[in-house]
Design a protein around this motif. Structure first.
Motif, PDB file in Angstrom:
ATOM      1  N   ASP A   1      29.301  56.493  56.634  1.00  0.00           N
ATOM      2  CA  ASP A   1      28.558  56.299  57.890  1.00  0.00           C
ATOM      3  C   ASP A   1      27.315  57.187  57.940  1.00  0.00           C
ATOM      4  OD1 ASP A   1      30.422  54.446  58.776  1.00  0.00           O
ATOM      5  OD2 ASP A   1      31.703  55.986  59.664  1.00  0.00           O
ATOM      6  N   LEU A   2      27.456  58.419  57.443  1.00  0.00           N
ATOM      7  CA  LEU A   2      26.302  59.330  57.411  1.00  0.00           C
ATOM      8  C   LEU A   2      25.219  58.774  56.489  1.00  0.00           C
ATOM      9  CD1 LEU A   2      25.211  62.303  58.169  1.00  0.00           C
ATOM     10  CD2 LEU A   2      25.878  62.828  55.829  1.00  0.00           C
ATOM     11  N   ILE A   3      25.623  58.304  55.307  1.00  0.00           N
ATOM     12  CA  ILE A   3      24.662  57.760  54.336  1.00  0.00           C
ATOM     13  C   ILE A   3      23.974  56.514  54.909  1.00  0.00           C
ATOM     14  CG2 ILE A   3      24.407  56.712  52.036  1.00  0.00           C
ATOM     15  CD1 ILE A   3      26.853  58.596  51.238  1.00  0.00           C
ATOM     16  N   ALA A   4      24.749  55.677  55.581  1.00  0.00           N
ATOM     17  CA  ALA A   4      24.186  54.465  56.191  1.00  0.00           C
ATOM     18  C   ALA A   4      23.188  54.828  57.284  1.00  0.00           C
ATOM     19  CB  ALA A   4      25.307  53.595  56.766  1.00  0.00           C
ATOM     20  N   TRP A   5      23.498  55.893  58.044  1.00  0.00           N
ATOM     21  CA  TRP A   5      22.589  56.329  59.109  1.00  0.00           C
ATOM     22  C   TRP A   5      21.297  56.896  58.518  1.00  0.00           C
ATOM     23  CZ3 TRP A   5      22.102  61.765  61.019  1.00  0.00           C
ATOM     24  CH2 TRP A   5      21.190  61.861  62.091  1.00  0.00           C
ATOM     25  N   LEU A   6      21.440  57.808  57.529  1.00  0.00           N
ATOM     26  CA  LEU A   6      20.260  58.430  56.932  1.00  0.00           C
ATOM     27  C   LEU A   6      19.405  57.416  56.182  1.00  0.00           C
ATOM     28  CD1 LEU A   6      21.783  61.787  55.573  1.00  0.00           C
ATOM     29  CD2 LEU A   6      20.286  61.501  57.556  1.00  0.00           C
ATOM     30  N   SER A   7      20.041  56.397  55.632  1.00  0.00           N
ATOM     31  CA  SER A   7      19.280  55.384  54.889  1.00  0.00           C
ATOM     32  C   SER A   7      18.785  54.261  55.812  1.00  0.00           C
ATOM     33  CB  SER A   7      20.121  54.799  53.755  1.00  0.00           C
ATOM     34  OG  SER A   7      21.290  54.195  54.273  1.00  0.00           O
ATOM     35  N   GLN A   8      19.041  54.441  57.124  1.00  0.00           N
ATOM     36  CA  GLN A   8      18.542  53.528  58.161  1.00  0.00           C
ATOM     37  C   GLN A   8      19.100  52.111  58.054  1.00  0.00           C
ATOM     38  OE1 GLN A   8      15.945  54.533  60.939  1.00  0.00           O
ATOM     39  NE2 GLN A   8      17.600  55.892  60.364  1.00  0.00           N
ATOM     40  N   SER A   9      20.273  51.968  57.423  1.00  0.00           N
ATOM     41  CA  SER A   9      20.881  50.637  57.371  1.00  0.00           C
ATOM     42  C   SER A   9      21.788  50.417  58.585  1.00  0.00           C
ATOM     43  CB  SER A   9      21.663  50.430  56.066  1.00  0.00           C
ATOM     44  OG  SER A   9      22.690  51.398  55.942  1.00  0.00           O
ATOM     45  N   THR A  10      22.046  51.500  59.331  1.00  0.00           N
ATOM     46  CA  THR A  10      22.786  51.381  60.586  1.00  0.00           C
ATOM     47  C   THR A  10      22.272  52.435  61.557  1.00  0.00           C
ATOM     48  OG1 THR A  10      24.998  51.290  61.574  1.00  0.00           O
ATOM     49  CG2 THR A  10      24.647  52.976  59.923  1.00  0.00           C
ATOM     50  N   GLN A  11      22.502  52.198  62.855  1.00  0.00           N
ATOM     51  CA  GLN A  11      22.036  53.166  63.851  1.00  0.00           C
ATOM     52  C   GLN A  11      23.194  54.045  64.306  1.00  0.00           C
ATOM     53  OE1 GLN A  11      19.562  51.840  67.011  1.00  0.00           O
ATOM     54  NE2 GLN A  11      17.960  51.232  65.604  1.00  0.00           N
ATOM     55  N   LEU A  12      22.851  55.234  64.773  1.00  0.00           N
ATOM     56  CA  LEU A  12      23.856  56.189  65.227  1.00  0.00           C
ATOM     57  C   LEU A  12      23.762  56.315  66.745  1.00  0.00           C
ATOM     58  CD1 LEU A  12      25.912  58.342  64.049  1.00  0.00           C
ATOM     59  CD2 LEU A  12      24.075  59.996  64.345  1.00  0.00           C
ATOM     60  N   ASP A  13      24.868  56.048  67.410  1.00  0.00           N
ATOM     61  CA  ASP A  13      24.868  56.087  68.876  1.00  0.00           C
ATOM     62  C   ASP A  13      24.976  57.501  69.436  1.00  0.00           C
ATOM     63  OD1 ASP A  13      24.746  53.338  68.916  1.00  0.00           O
ATOM     64  OD2 ASP A  13      26.932  53.129  68.871  1.00  0.00           O
ATOM     65  N   GLN A  14      25.405  58.463  68.574  1.00  0.00           N
ATOM     66  CA  GLN A  14      25.707  59.808  69.077  1.00  0.00           C
ATOM     67  C   GLN A  14      24.495  60.596  69.568  1.00  0.00           C
ATOM     68  OE1 GLN A  14      28.139  60.246  65.387  1.00  0.00           O
ATOM     69  NE2 GLN A  14      29.075  61.892  66.538  1.00  0.00           N
ATOM     70  N   ASP A  15      23.344  60.352  68.972  1.00  0.00           N
ATOM     71  CA  ASP A  15      22.174  61.162  69.319  1.00  0.00           C
ATOM     72  C   ASP A  15      20.906  60.312  69.238  1.00  0.00           C
ATOM     73  OD1 ASP A  15      20.061  63.123  69.325  1.00  0.00           O
ATOM     74  OD2 ASP A  15      21.571  64.634  68.847  1.00  0.00           O
ATOM     75  N   ALA A  16      20.470  59.823  70.389  1.00  0.00           N
ATOM     76  CA  ALA A  16      19.310  58.914  70.437  1.00  0.00           C
ATOM     77  C   ALA A  16      18.039  59.591  69.941  1.00  0.00           C
ATOM     78  CB  ALA A  16      19.120  58.413  71.867  1.00  0.00           C
ATOM     79  N   ASP A  17      17.918  60.892  70.229  1.00  0.00           N
ATOM     80  CA  ASP A  17      16.722  61.635  69.823  1.00  0.00           C
ATOM     81  C   ASP A  17      16.628  61.707  68.293  1.00  0.00           C
ATOM     82  OD1 ASP A  17      14.481  63.506  69.947  1.00  0.00           O
ATOM     83  OD2 ASP A  17      15.927  65.031  69.366  1.00  0.00           O
TER      84      ASP A  17
END
Length: 235
Positions: free
Chosen positions: A109-125
């Protein structure tokens, strides 16, 4: 009129803020980090972001580990950040925020978030900042930003970063997602890991030298305190 601060200005500010001497083996680490941050701070394309902050905090904490006296670590860190006209608490808080997110995610999930293939709801900023990095053709990449990325991977799965194949696949995905040079990212992190190993070896050597010196000193004190019989005189 050119008012851009020089490296000398930054170093002068640092040594005015932290006035105690710095142990020799660590002085180079402190000055290199400070100069690297200075050069970034005066670059027109550079902008602060939490991943960069995590890279700075991680670099300082890892390379200054074991520094004595321990209480000087806070003063040295604060002086480095203030010398480049930044707020030390902001760096620590942003680093802690990212560390908390890494601890709450699975590696994929972290890799997907950092690679922008998924969004992270925890921190919009943070989500917005990552998107800004990915879509900024003039984003000023730095070694410290790379170390921030690596630190997140290390926090989420320490075994992943030790496995060449998994680590390289993760870095490739992140580099592509954020539009960074995969080659530059890999080389910078290889150098970082190599320097950590060298520092660890240097500290072992230093500890051995201090132990040997202490042993010699103890032996000298023991000899000095042993009463010596006066020489016998023959009538």
């Amino acid at each position: 009129m050119n008012n851009v601060r020089t490296v000398s200005d930054t170093k002068r500010t640092f040594y005015n803020l932290h006035t105690r001497p710095i142990n020799t083996i660590y002085r180079r680490v402190v000055e290199e980090l400070m100069v690297e941050m200075h050069l970034l701070s005066v670059n027109a394309d550079f902008s602060y972001n939490p991943i960069y902050a995590l890279g700075v905090v991680t670099t300082f904490d890892r390379f200054m580990e074991g520094y004595q006296p321990e209480q000087d670590q806070v003063s040295i860190f604060n002086a480095i950040i203030q010398a480049v006209e930044q707020d030390p608490s902001r760096y620590r808080q942003d680093a802690a925020r990212l560390q908390a997110i890494a601890h709450s995610l699975a590696a994929k999930d972290l890799i997907a978030w950092l690679s922008q293939s998924t969004q992270l709801d925890q921190d919009a900023d943070l989500q917005a900042q990552l998107q800004a990095i990915a879509h900024n053709p003039n984003f000023k990449y730095s070694r410290l930003f790379a170390i921030g990325l690596f630190s997140l991977l290390e926090l989420v799965d320490s075994e992943l970063v030790k496995d060449d194949k998994q680590r390289n696949e993760a870095l490739k995905a992140i580099a592509q997602g954020l539009h960074l040079s995969e080659d530059k990212l890999s080389k910078d992190l290889e150098l970082y890991r190599s320097n950590l190993d060298k520092m660890a070896q240097a500290l072992i050597v230093m500890a051995d030298m201090l132990a040997a010196d202490r042993k010699k000193r103890d032996q000298r004190q023991k000899q000095a305190s042993t009463p010596v019989a006066p020489p016998s005189t023959n009538d």
